[in-house]
Design a protein around this motif. Structure first.
Motif, PDB file in Angstrom:
ATOM      1  N   SER A  66      48.378  37.196  33.402  1.00 56.49           N
ATOM      2  CA  SER A  66      47.738  38.368  32.479  1.00 56.49           C
ATOM      3  C   SER A  66      46.589  37.501  31.772  1.00 56.49           C
ATOM      4  N   GLN A  67      46.830  36.489  31.540  1.00 51.12           N
ATOM      5  CA  GLN A  67      45.700  35.953  30.518  1.00 51.12           C
ATOM      6  C   GLN A  67      44.803  35.056  31.243  1.00 51.12           C
ATOM      7  N   VAL A  68      45.085  34.655  32.428  1.00 48.20           N
ATOM      8  CA  VAL A  68      44.217  33.749  33.274  1.00 48.20           C
ATOM      9  C   VAL A  68      42.580  34.254  33.406  1.00 48.20           C
ATOM     10  N   PRO A  69      42.211  35.426  33.595  1.00 43.84           N
ATOM     11  CA  PRO A  69      41.097  35.916  33.942  1.00 43.84           C
ATOM     12  C   PRO A  69      40.176  35.714  32.716  1.00 43.84           C
ATOM     13  N   TYR A  70      40.778  36.109  31.700  1.00 44.82           N
ATOM     14  CA  TYR A  70      40.046  36.259  30.537  1.00 44.82           C
ATOM     15  C   TYR A  70      39.794  34.854  29.880  1.00 44.82           C
ATOM     16  N   LEU A  71      40.928  33.637  30.235  1.00 46.94           N
ATOM     17  CA  LEU A  71      40.696  32.490  29.747  1.00 46.94           C
ATOM     18  C   LEU A  71      39.885  31.843  30.793  1.00 46.94           C
ATOM     19  N   ARG A  72      39.705  32.080  32.049  1.00 47.43           N
ATOM     20  CA  ARG A  72      38.729  31.636  32.824  1.00 47.43           C
ATOM     21  C   ARG A  72      37.399  31.979  32.355  1.00 47.43           C
ATOM     22  N   TYR A  73      37.145  33.348  31.857  1.00 47.27           N
ATOM     23  CA  TYR A  73      35.929  33.502  31.356  1.00 47.27           C
ATOM     24  C   TYR A  73      35.621  32.853  29.855  1.00 47.27           C
ATOM     25  N   LEU A  74      36.478  32.784  29.054  1.00 44.28           N
ATOM     26  CA  LEU A  74      36.411  32.117  27.767  1.00 44.28           C
ATOM     27  C   LEU A  74      35.844  30.465  28.146  1.00 44.28           C
ATOM     28  N   ALA A  75      36.640  29.815  29.064  1.00 44.03           N
ATOM     29  CA  ALA A  75      36.210  28.538  29.355  1.00 44.03           C
ATOM     30  C   ALA A  75      34.744  28.599  29.910  1.00 44.03           C
ATOM     31  N   GLY A  76      34.239  29.485  30.758  1.00 43.67           N
ATOM     32  CA  GLY A  76      32.920  29.584  31.274  1.00 43.67           C
ATOM     33  C   GLY A  76      31.925  29.812  30.022  1.00 43.67           C
ATOM     34  N   TYR A  77      32.419  30.611  28.750  1.00 51.21           N
ATOM     35  CA  TYR A  77      31.558  30.922  28.037  1.00 51.21           C
ATOM     36  C   TYR A  77      31.424  29.542  26.972  1.00 51.21           C
ATOM     37  N   TYR A  78      32.434  28.453  26.873  1.00 51.35           N
ATOM     38  CA  TYR A  78      32.141  27.672  25.987  1.00 51.35           C
ATOM     39  C   TYR A  78      31.525  26.486  26.899  1.00 51.35           C
ATOM     40  N   SER A  79      31.658  26.545  28.188  1.00 53.21           N
ATOM     41  CA  SER A  79      30.809  25.595  29.050  1.00 53.21           C
ATOM     42  C   SER A  79      29.326  25.880  28.745  1.00 53.21           C
ATOM     43  N   TYR A  80      29.110  27.253  28.542  1.00 51.49           N
ATOM     44  CA  TYR A  80      27.862  27.754  28.491  1.00 51.49           C
ATOM     45  C   TYR A  80      27.263  27.297  27.119  1.00 51.49           C
ATOM     46  N   TYR A  81      28.170  27.444  26.105  1.00 55.14           N
ATOM     47  CA  TYR A  81      27.760  27.116  24.713  1.00 55.14           C
ATOM     48  C   TYR A  81      27.336  25.557  24.779  1.00 55.14           C
ATOM     49  N   LEU A  82      28.195  24.945  25.283  1.00 54.01           N
ATOM     50  CA  LEU A  82      28.113  23.366  25.345  1.00 54.01           C
ATOM     51  C   LEU A  82      26.859  22.953  26.428  1.00 54.01           C
ATOM     52  N   GLY A  83      26.110  23.938  27.013  1.00 56.07           N
ATOM     53  CA  GLY A  83      24.977  23.238  27.817  1.00 56.07           C
ATOM     54  C   GLY A  83      25.445  23.130  29.174  1.00 56.07           C
ATOM     55  N   GLU A  84      26.514  23.087  29.491  1.00 58.40           N
ATOM     56  CA  GLU A  84      27.157  22.929  30.861  1.00 58.40           C
ATOM     57  C   GLU A  84      27.069  24.137  31.815  1.00 58.40           C
ATOM     58  N   GLN A  85      25.897  24.529  32.216  1.00 58.87           N
ATOM     59  CA  GLN A  85      25.882  25.641  32.922  1.00 58.87           C
ATOM     60  C   GLN A  85      26.456  25.931  34.349  1.00 58.87           C
ATOM     61  N   ASN A  86      26.356  24.958  35.127  1.00 49.34           N
ATOM     62  CA  ASN A  86      27.054  24.931  36.177  1.00 49.34           C
ATOM     63  C   ASN A  86      28.600  25.393  36.185  1.00 49.34           C
ATOM     64  N   ASP A  87      29.350  24.571  35.282  1.00 49.01           N
ATOM     65  CA  ASP A  87      30.526  24.860  35.233  1.00 49.01           C
ATOM     66  C   ASP A  87      30.766  26.048  34.482  1.00 49.01           C
ATOM     67  N   ALA A  88      29.854  26.691  33.620  1.00 47.29           N
ATOM     68  CA  ALA A  88      29.845  27.997  33.015  1.00 47.29           C
ATOM     69  C   ALA A  88      29.885  29.135  34.236  1.00 47.29           C
ATOM     70  N   ILE A  89      28.951  28.934  35.100  1.00 47.14           N
ATOM     71  CA  ILE A  89      28.828  29.826  36.143  1.00 47.14           C
ATOM     72  C   ILE A  89      30.074  29.853  37.174  1.00 47.14           C
ATOM     73  N   ALA A  90      30.575  28.847  37.463  1.00 52.73           N
ATOM     74  CA  ALA A  90      31.683  28.744  37.980  1.00 52.73           C
ATOM     75  C   ALA A  90      32.918  29.315  37.492  1.00 52.73           C
ATOM     76  N   GLN A  91      33.069  29.105  36.376  1.00 58.81           N
ATOM     77  CA  GLN A  91      34.248  29.550  35.354  1.00 58.81           C
ATOM     78  C   GLN A  91      34.030  31.343  35.508  1.00 58.81           C
ATOM     79  N   VAL A  92      32.809  31.534  34.868  1.00 62.39           N
ATOM     80  CA  VAL A  92      32.803  33.123  35.091  1.00 62.39           C
ATOM     81  C   VAL A  92      33.076  33.905  36.258  1.00 62.39           C
ATOM     82  N   ASN A  93      32.227  33.362  37.197  1.00 61.52           N
ATOM     83  CA  ASN A  93      32.469  33.876  38.558  1.00 61.52           C
ATOM     84  C   ASN A  93      33.863  33.788  39.104  1.00 61.52           C
ATOM     85  N   TYR A  94      34.704  32.777  38.648  1.00 62.76           N
ATOM     86  CA  TYR A  94      36.276  32.838  39.146  1.00 62.76           C
ATOM     87  C   TYR A  94      36.903  34.060  38.322  1.00 62.76           C
ATOM     88  N   ALA A  95      36.481  34.320  36.868  1.00 60.25           N
ATOM     89  CA  ALA A  95      37.026  35.305  36.327  1.00 60.25           C
ATOM     90  C   ALA A  95      36.720  36.543  36.661  1.00 60.25           C
TER      91      ALA A  95
END
Length: 431
Positions: free
Chosen positions: A118-147
Motif C-alpha cells: 500500500s505504501q509503494v505507489p506513494y513512495l515511488r512518487y516521493l522518490a520521483g519528487y526528490y530526484s526532481y528536486y535534486l535535478g535528476e529529471q530522467n529518474d524523476a519522470i521514470a519514478q513518477v510514471n511508475y507511481a
C-alpha cells in the motif's frame, strides 16, 4: 522551482510521519522478544530489534549524533530488518533536511523487499519528487510514471511531470502535461495557481508560439482578471510579429476597456495608432482622458504634438459621417458600410456601428472576420452580451485571437450583470 507547486520539506514530512508510524509498529516495546511482519512473514532478530529501538529512541529524543551512530551500526539481515533500517535512515535524513540522504533512504526502503504494497505507489512518487528536486529529471519522470501506473496520480504528479519535461528542454511535452494539470485542477473544483499560467505563457513566448501565448493568457485572464494582468497580457501579445495594425488597435481598445492603460507609453502607442488608422477623434479622446486621469500632463510633448496635428481633421471626419452613411447605403458592396461602422466604433457610438456592420455583412465584399469581431465588441458595448458572443465567435483566422481576448472581457461583463440581477435577500424582523 519552475511551476511553484512543491515544497520538499512539507511533502517529505507527510510521508515521514507515515513511515514513523510504520516503524513504531514494527519496533515493539522493550519487553517484547519478537515481532512478525504480516505481509512478509519475516521476524526481526532480538539483537536487531534492540539496536533499532535504541536508534529510534535517540531520534525521538533529538540526540542526532547518537542516532546517526546507532543507525550506521545496524546490520539488517532480512527484508523486514532492511525496511526498518532504511526507514530510520529516512527519519534521520528528514530531521537533518538532507534531500540527497532522503533520496538514498527511499531507494533502500523500496529495495528492502518488505515495503508494504500500500505504501509503494506513494513512495515511488516521493522518490520521483526528490530526484526532481535534486535535478535528476530522467529518474524523476521514470519514478513518477511508475507511481502513476500503480494508481497514485494526483495533480501534483502531473505538475511534476510538466516541470521535469520542461527542465529537460522538452517544452511541448511539458506544456501538454501542464494543460492536463490545469484540467485536473479545475475538475477538482480548486483554483488553478496563477504561476502555472505564467510559466506556460513564458515558455510559449520564448518559443515564439503566439497562438499558445494568446491561449494561456486568455485562460489566466479568466481566472485572474486584474488590470495589471490585462496590461501585461495584451502588451506581451502585441509583440507578435506581423500582427495586423487594425488588430493591434482593437487590443489597445481592450486595454482601455479593462482599465489597463497605465503609462504615458500606453497612451502614446494607442493614440498614435488610432490617428494613423484614420481615427483622429478617437486619438483625441484617448489623450484627453489620459490627461483628465493624471496619466498625462499637458506638457507631455509627444501627445501634445499629436493632438495639435489631428484636431482639425477629427472635427471634419465627424461632420462628414452622415454623408458617409448615405454613401454606404447606396453602395454595391459593404466596404463603405464597414468603414462607416469603424468610424462610429471609434467614436464610441456603438449602436450606430452595429447597424453599419450588419449592412456591410449583408452586402458582402468585406473582411468578414474583422467586421464580426468589431461588431461583437460594439454589441457588447451596447449591452447585447449574447449577441456579442455570437458575433465574436464568428470571427476566424487571426481575428479570432483578437475576438477571443474580447470574449474574455464579455464573459466578465456577463458575470457582473448576472450578479447584479440577483435580488437582495429580504430579512424580516422576528416578532
Amino acid at each position: 522551482m519552475g511551476i511553484g507547486r512543491f515544497g520538499h520539506a512539507g511533502r517529505g514530512l507527510a510521508i515521514g510521519a507515515a513511515l514513523l508510524v510504520a516503524v513504531t509498529a514494527l519496533i515493539p516495546a522493550h519487553g517484547a522478544k519478537k515481532i512478525k511482519d504480516k505481509e512478509t512473514d519475516v521476524a526481526m532478530a532480538d539483537g536487531f530489534r534492540v539496536a533499532a529501538s535504541a536508534a529510534k529512541a535517540a531520534l525521538s529524543g533529538g540526540d542526532m549524533a547518537s542516532a546517526n551512530a546507532r543507525i550506521a551500526a545496524l546490520q539488517p539481515a532480512n527484508p523486514l530488518e532492511k525496511y526498518v533500517a532504511a526507514s530510520l535512515k529516512f527519519d534521520y535524513a528528514m530531521r537533518r533536511n538532507d534531500p540527497q540522504a532522503i533520496r538514498r533512504a527511499l531507494t533502500d526502503i523500496l529495495e528492502s523487499g518488505a515495503t508494504p504494497e500500500s505504501q509503494v505507489p506513494y513512495l515511488r512518487y516521493l522518490a520521483g519528487y526528490y530526484s526532481y528536486y535534486l535535478g535528476e529529471q530522467n529518474d524523476a519522470i521514470a519514478q513518477v510514471n511508475y507511481a502513476r501506473q500503480m494508481g497514485y496520480k494526483p495533480v501534483e504528479s502531473t505538475v511534476l511531470l510538466a516541470d521535469a519535461h520542461i527542465k529537460r528542454k522538452k517544452t511541448t511535452e511539458g506544456l501538454a502535461f501542464l494543460e492536463a494539470a490545469v484540467a485536473e485542477q479545475r475538475a477538482s473544483g480548486q483554483a488553478v495557481p496563477e504561476a502555472w499560467f505564467d510559466r506556460a505563457i513564458a515558455l510559449a513566448y520564448q518559443g515564439g508560439k503566439w497562438a499558445d501565448v494568446a491561449k494561456w493568457t486568455q485562460q489566466k485572464l479568466v481566472a485572474y482578471p486584474s488590470a495589471g494582468n490585462w496590461r501585461s497580457g495584451i502588451v506581451n501579445f502585441l509583440a507578435a510579429p506581423g500582427l495586423d495594425p487594425q488588430a493591434q488597435l482593437d487590443l489597445y481598445r481592450l486595454q482601455s476597456a479593462t482599465g489597463a492603460i497605465a503609462s504615458e507609453r500606453d497612451v502614446q502607442a494607442y493614440a498614435t495608432l488610432a490617428a494613423r488608422s484614420g481615427f483622429e477623434a478617437e486619438a483625441m479622446s484617448v489623450i484627453e482622458a489620459a490627461r483628465a486621469s493624471g496619466k498625462l500632463t499637458t506638457a507631455e510633448p509627444v501627445s501634445a504634438a499629436l493632438l495639435k496635428s489631428i484636431s482639425v481633421k477629427a472635427k471634419k471626419d465627424i461632420a462628414a459621417l452622415p454623408a458617409q452613411v448615405k454613401k454606404a447605403a447606396a453602395a454595391k458592396d459593404g466596404s463603405p458600410a464597414a468603414a462607416a461602422g469603424d468610424a462610429y466604433f471609434s467614436l464610441g457610438q456603438y449602436p450606430q456601428a452595429v447597424e453599419q456592420y450588419r449592412l456591410a455583412l449583408s452586402k458582402g465584399g468585406v473582411d468578414v472576420a474583422r467586421v464580426n469581431s468589431r461588431m461583437g465588441v460594439a454589441l457588447a458595448r451596447s449591452g447585447d452580451l449574447p449577441g456579442a458572443k455570437a458575433a465574436l465567435g464568428a470571427a476566424t483566422g487571426n481575428w479570432a485571437t483578437v475576438a477571443n481576448f474580447w470574449g474574455v472581457w464579455v464573459d466578465r461583463q456577463a458575470q457582473r450583470t448576472a450578479t447584479l440581477a440577483v435580488p437582495p435577500v429580504q430579512v424580516r424582523p422576528t416578532l
